[in-house]
Design an enzyme around this catalytic site. Structure first.
Site, PDB file in Angstrom:
ATOM      1  N   HIS A 193       0.833  -1.226   0.000  1.00 50.70           N
ATOM      2  CA  HIS A 193       0.000   0.000   0.000  1.00 50.70           C
ATOM      3  C   HIS A 193       0.859   1.264   0.000  1.00 50.70           C
ATOM      4  CE1 HIS A 193      -3.311  -2.727   1.272  1.00 50.70           C
ATOM      5  NE2 HIS A 193      -2.354  -3.258   2.018  1.00 50.70           N
ATOM      6  N   SER A 227      14.716  21.962 -16.323  1.00 51.87           N
ATOM      7  CA  SER A 227      13.492  22.721 -16.570  1.00 51.87           C
ATOM      8  C   SER A 227      13.872  24.021 -17.250  1.00 51.87           C
ATOM      9  CB  SER A 227      12.802  23.005 -15.239  1.00 51.87           C
ATOM     10  OG  SER A 227      11.996  24.163 -15.331  1.00 51.87           O
ATOM     11  N   LYS A 265      15.983  22.378 -11.178  1.00 50.74           N
ATOM     12  CA  LYS A 265      15.299  21.104 -11.436  1.00 50.74           C
ATOM     13  C   LYS A 265      16.152  20.084 -12.175  1.00 50.74           C
ATOM     14  CE  LYS A 265      11.557  19.928 -10.801  1.00 50.74           C
ATOM     15  NZ  LYS A 265      10.267  20.272 -11.411  1.00 50.74           N
ATOM     16  N   GLU A 271       9.780   8.742 -16.636  1.00 49.55           N
ATOM     17  CA  GLU A 271       8.389   9.172 -16.837  1.00 49.55           C
ATOM     18  C   GLU A 271       7.894   8.811 -18.227  1.00 49.55           C
ATOM     19  OE1 GLU A 271       7.520  13.303 -15.071  1.00 49.55           O
ATOM     20  OE2 GLU A 271       9.697  13.176 -15.118  1.00 49.55           O
TER      21      GLU A 271
END
Ligand code: ARG
Length: 462
Positions: free
Chosen positions: A157, A278, A284, A291
């Site tokens: 979980h 970024s 960043k 992804e």
């Protein structure tokens, strides 16, 4: 405009928009090698059976060889009105060698031709994907071996559950990708049968030798039923299912890598070479590769659903709908290859933050099950031990203790069976080392599993 190869019974010319709509050449030109290999084998067989003369066969073979050169040097002109790769090649062949070219299509149809092309293509691609998976499997084992001492929280979980070895977690993915590899070989073995020689649907009146063609093209056998041979695409659907499962596994691993790489977790750091910056936030470093692999999973599932839907309810035998099989297959093949390769590269360069993982591994009472197990060894039934341990945990939370710092007198308030051994039993090391069951997370078992896994890679293709 080229004359249609099937133009005999037509009196009107095809609407231009229909030519465009009907054509698959833009994408099926990718099958030129397979198409030519199939045609060469077919010509050799037609000659062996006395249907073509030696000269005709030779003219066809050298004409086809020249076409390969022309295609690869960009000289070949693909034409929309010639619809697909089969007719584009045959038409240019006939223009270049004359009458013999017109005989090549004897005892053959585009229906069995496309079926053989796509099988040959997929068998090659499956073998490439299998090799990429083997590289990934090997990389996982090296990563597991190199980091055998690292302990982390195992989750259920997404809540800390029990401490495990990082290597154990990696080995879980090894098992998944190993099954993926097996699924690919399994699907390839079913695909490995020659459909050519089935004609349009019913077989052929000519005395052909399908075994000879199968041998020449490297197929293990010939298909049994001519209708089935030209009308099924289950082999492609099987591949797309296997590809979807590979992507599903990759997406889960990528998701974990993204989470582990976050500042909140800080378990790992993905190398600069597999991240991007970024355009606005200078600090960043984004896990784009992970992804994107996660994202591209949807695309491969899309290909599977697309082909399943195309094939649904089609009456036997060939239907033009089936021309829609190629783009999803091509797209899935390209996507899976890129994803497996990039994923492997990313894993090779990942850096672990072992102290942080270990700290998290002990947090949140992850060794509470070991306390319950300890009570069981003192003759407390497991359900009671579970209840007692739950109360200990509640007490610790309320009073700011963990299982290490809770004084023995407090432990003993919950059970007089508890003695000072409790601190060893609930330690991180003891918890991990205690999991000695087959497939468990203790060091010797994980090492044994790594050994078996390395061994299994040696004959993965056997
Ligand atoms: N381009 C077609 C396909 O990919 C080849 C088979 C066409 N056969 C036919 N009879 N129209 O499916």
């Amino acid at each position: 405009m080229s004359k249609k190869m099937w133009g005999g019974r037509f009196t009107q010319k095809t609407d231009e928009k229909v030519d465009d709509f009907n054509a698959s050449i833009d994408f099926d030109k990718r099958l030129y090698r397979q198409d030519i290999a199939g045609s060469k084998a077919h010509a050799i067989m037609l000659h062996a059976k006395g249907i073509l003369t030696e000269d005709e066969k030779n003219a066809i073979i050298s004409g086809l060889d020249k076409i390969i050169v022309d295609i690869e040097s960009g000289k070949f002109e693909f034409k929309n009105e010639l619809e697909d790769i089969h007719m584009n090649i045959e038409s240019v062949l006939t223009d270049s060698i004359g009458a013999a070219g017109k005989k090549l299509h004897t005892a053959r149809s585009r229906n069995d031709q496309v079926a053989v092309d796509i099988r040959l293509f997929m068998l090659d691609e499956i073998s490439d994907i299998a090799k990429l998976l083997e590289e990934l499997l090997h990389t996982l084992l090296v990563t597991a071996e190199d980091n055998i001492e690292v302990v982390m929280p195992g989750y259920t979980h997404l809540q800390r559950a029990q401490p495990i070895r990082f290597s154990h977690h990696i080995l879980a993915y090894f098992e998944m990708f190993k099954r993926d590899h097996a699924r690919l070989s399994d699907c390839a073995s079913r695909m490995n049968a020659l459909p050519l020689g089935s004609g349009a649907l019913a077989g052929t009146t000519f005395d052909i030798d399908r075994e000879l063609v199968a041998k020449a093209l490297g197929f293990a056998s010939v298909t049994n039923n001519s209708l089935d041979s030209v009308s099924d695409r289950d082999f492609a659907i099987e591949f797309l299912s296997a590809a979807s499962i590979i992507m599903m596994h990759l997406s889960r691993f990528c998701e974990e890598i993204i989470i582990w790489n976050s500042a909140e977790f800080s378990f790992i750091e993905i190398s600069d070479s597999y991240t991007t910056g970024s355009s606005i936030m200078p600090q960043k470093k984004n896990p784009d590769v992970a992804e994107l692999i996660r994202g591209k999973t949807g695309r491969v599932y899309g290909s599977l659903v697309s082909l399943l839907t195309t094939m649904k309810s089609l009456p036997l035998a060939y239907n033009k709908d089936m021309q829609e099989d190629k783009e999803p297959i091509f797209d899935a093949v390209d996507t899976v290859k890129d994803c497996v390769e990039l994923f492997t590269g990313m894993i090779k360069e990942i850096k672990l933050n072992a102290p942080r993982m270990e700290e998290a591994a002990f947090g949140s009472f992850t060794t509470a099950t070991d306390l319950a197990d300890y009570l069981v060894t003192k003759d407390v039934p497991f359900r009671e031990a579970h209840e007692i341990t739950g109360k200990v945990v509640r007490f610790c939370i309320d009073n700011g203790y963990d299982l290490r710092s809770l004084p023995l007198e407090d432990y003993q308030k919950f059970s007089d069976k508890i003695d000072s051994e409790v601190y060893i039993k609930t330690s991180l090391t003891n918890s991990v080392e205690g999991k000695r069951s087959y497939g468990g997370t203790c060091k010797s078992e994980v090492e044994r599993q790594i050994g078996i896994a390395f061994e299994s890679l040696k004959n993965i293709n056997a």
